[in-house]
Design an enzyme around this catalytic site. Structure first.
Site, PDB file in Angstrom:
ATOM      1  CG  HIS A   1      -2.003  -0.990   1.206  1.00  0.00           C
ATOM      2  ND1 HIS A   1      -1.994  -2.095   2.026  1.00  0.00           N
ATOM      3  CD2 HIS A   1      -3.133  -1.089   0.456  1.00  0.00           C
ATOM      4  CE1 HIS A   1      -3.075  -2.821   1.793  1.00  0.00           C
ATOM      5  NE2 HIS A   1      -3.775  -2.248   0.844  1.00  0.00           N
TER       6      HIS A   1
ATOM      7  NE  ARG B   1      -6.916   0.908  -0.099  1.00  0.00           N
ATOM      8  CZ  ARG B   1      -6.884  -0.404  -0.390  1.00  0.00           C
ATOM      9  NH1 ARG B   1      -7.566  -1.266   0.348  1.00  0.00           N
ATOM     10  NH2 ARG B   1      -6.179  -0.847  -1.412  1.00  0.00           N
TER      11      ARG B   1
ATOM     12  CD  GLU C   1     -11.027 -11.216  -1.605  1.00  0.00           C
ATOM     13  OE1 GLU C   1     -10.003 -10.655  -1.162  1.00  0.00           O
ATOM     14  OE2 GLU C   1     -11.046 -11.825  -2.691  1.00  0.00           O
TER      15      GLU C   1
ATOM     16  CD  GLU D   1      -6.673  -8.638   2.186  1.00  0.00           C
ATOM     17  OE1 GLU D   1      -6.099  -7.538   2.241  1.00  0.00           O
ATOM     18  OE2 GLU D   1      -7.546  -8.907   1.338  1.00  0.00           O
TER      19      GLU D   1
ATOM     20  CG  HIS E   1      -4.081 -10.989   0.593  1.00  0.00           C
ATOM     21  ND1 HIS E   1      -3.119 -10.204   1.182  1.00  0.00           N
ATOM     22  CD2 HIS E   1      -4.774 -10.168  -0.234  1.00  0.00           C
ATOM     23  CE1 HIS E   1      -3.227  -8.965   0.754  1.00  0.00           C
ATOM     24  NE2 HIS E   1      -4.220  -8.916  -0.121  1.00  0.00           N
TER      25      HIS E   1
ATOM     26  CD  GLU F   1      -5.172 -11.464  -4.295  1.00  0.00           C
ATOM     27  OE1 GLU F   1      -5.816 -10.425  -4.472  1.00  0.00           O
ATOM     28  OE2 GLU F   1      -4.966 -11.960  -3.168  1.00  0.00           O
TER      29      GLU F   1
END
Length: 405
Positions: free
Chosen positions: A33, A59, A252, A280, A329, A349
């Site tokens: 992030h 975020r 999800e 997650e 995840h 993923e």
């Protein structure tokens, strides 16, 4: 009588961090992030904080990237090293250097389960059921597996018993499933942008996004929604039904991790054929047992947050005993070496970390060297045939070691 290989003991454990609140710019790495501006991962994605308008657009505005990347390195007596990365930053460094070090140094490089159990037991009074402490323990655990593999000269997946398939096939998480299809991925998972505070208008907007992507991607490409703990049961149920005409494969992490009854209700009321998934942000084996009992279709632990590879293997066994899938995840090589050994993980993923999802970039770039990316949506097991997790630490990333012991 054949000689048994003598394994070295662990001499040192060290912890560094990059990025986070004290960094001048986004550093990427284990805290994916922690990106620069104009990135899809920070563009009006629905979160538990979206109900506050000051924190709705970004975020990073509420601090999702304040921790930064934790890097743990363990060194054996023979000079060989193993390392791993996760999200815990400077605070994780303190936990490693001032607390967990006593359970690591002096142990044999193969004593992974013993060290893991001692770390869990010693932090139980301040770790709760996940979060920063569990991220840190996970990072140590992964570093230990990396070291063990490098000492014995085997990839981690072979330490776990070997591959059950020749390749891993991936879906892509990002804002552009249509581009993911062009790259050969089997599906695309999009973030939702609206939540309960937006009412029915929010449901219509996210459903319209799914409809648009269905038109662009055709009838057979998987489409999924990642709701990132931003909804309540009523809203999630209505959104699922609004998206059902567009063949949404799953919905999800609609609810906060602790709302087990909510997940049970959501699974009960979801459209026929649409899967409900989560996990997650769950930590500890016990929390996954409770989550499994809700009846959700896929559990999605993050190997860097749930307790490490040692716990992930236990979660996969738990899910298998109940006929449930485990699709971790996205955690790059740390999950690749696990899922290729799990019979109940038919796909995995891949997180798109390029700003506009137009190119493939290693998830933990730039902290890992030689980190593989899917080719035509797949990674062959031969790519993983390097000792440990098969990657090296990029020491040019201005690593900071704030504590020592």
């Amino acid at each position: 009588m054949e000689n048994i290989m003598t394994l070295p003991k662990i001499k040192h454990v060290r912890a560094w961090f990059i990025g986070g609140a004290t960094a001048e710019k986004g550093a990427g790495g284990g805290d994916y992030h922690d990106q620069g501006g104009n990135h899809w991962i920070d563009d009006h994605i629905a979160t538990p904080m979206s109900k506050y308008r000051d924190y709705e657009q970004s975020r990073q505005s509420f601090g999702i990237n304040v921790l930064g990347t934790l890097i743990v390195e363990v060194e054996a007596e023979n000079g060989q090293t193993g390392f791993a990365v996760s999200t815990a930053g400077e605070m994780g460094c303190f936990i490693v250097e001032k607390h967990l070090n006593r359970f690591i140094e002096g142990k044999c490089v193969s004593d992974i389960k013993l060290i893991h159990d001692q770390m869990l037991g010693a932090t139980m009074y301040y770790s709760g059921s996940g979060g920063l402490v569990m991220n840190t323990i996970s990072c140590v655990d992964l570093a230990l597996w990396d070291l063990f593999g490098k000492v014995v000269g085997l990839p981690v997946y072979k330490l776990l018993g070997g591959a059950v398939r020749d390749e891993i096939q991936f879906y892509a998480t990002g804002a552009r499933p249509d581009l993911a299809k062009e790259m050969g991925f089997i599906g695309g998972k999009m973030p939702t942008h609206w939540g309960p505070h937006d009412g029915d208008a929010g449901i219509r907007k996210d459903a319209a996004m799914v409809a648009d992507m269905r038109e662009k991607c055709g009838p057979d490409f998987w489409l999924m929604l990642d709701c990132w703990m931003s909804q309540d049961v009523n809203y999630a149920t209505k959104l699922a039904h609004a998206c059902a005409p567009f063949n949404l494969k799953w919905i999800e992490e609609c609810l906060p991790p602790q709302q087990y009854e909510g997940y049970r209700e959501l699974k009960r009321n979801a459209p026929a054929g649409m899967m409900v998934t989560s996990g997650e942000h769950h930590g500890t084996l016990q929390s996954f047992r409770t989550l499994a009992e809700t009846g959700i279709d896929i559990m999605q632990p993050d190997v860097g947050w749930c307790g490490g590879l040692t716990t992930l293997v236990e979660i996969a066994a738990l899910a298998k005993s109940r006929g449930q899938l485990v699709v971790p995840h996205g955690s790059s090589v740390y999950s690749h070496h696990a899922v290729i050994t799990f019979t109940n993980t038919p796909f995995s993923e891949f997180l798109m970390t390029s700003p506009d999802c137009s190119t493939l970039r290693p998830q933990f770039d730039p902290i890992l060297l030689d980190e593989p990316v899917p080719v035509n949506g797949r990674i062959h097991k031969s790519v993983l045939d390097k000792p440990g997790f098969g990657v090296e630490l990029n020491r040019d990333c201005h690593l900071k070691r704030p504590y020592s012991h």
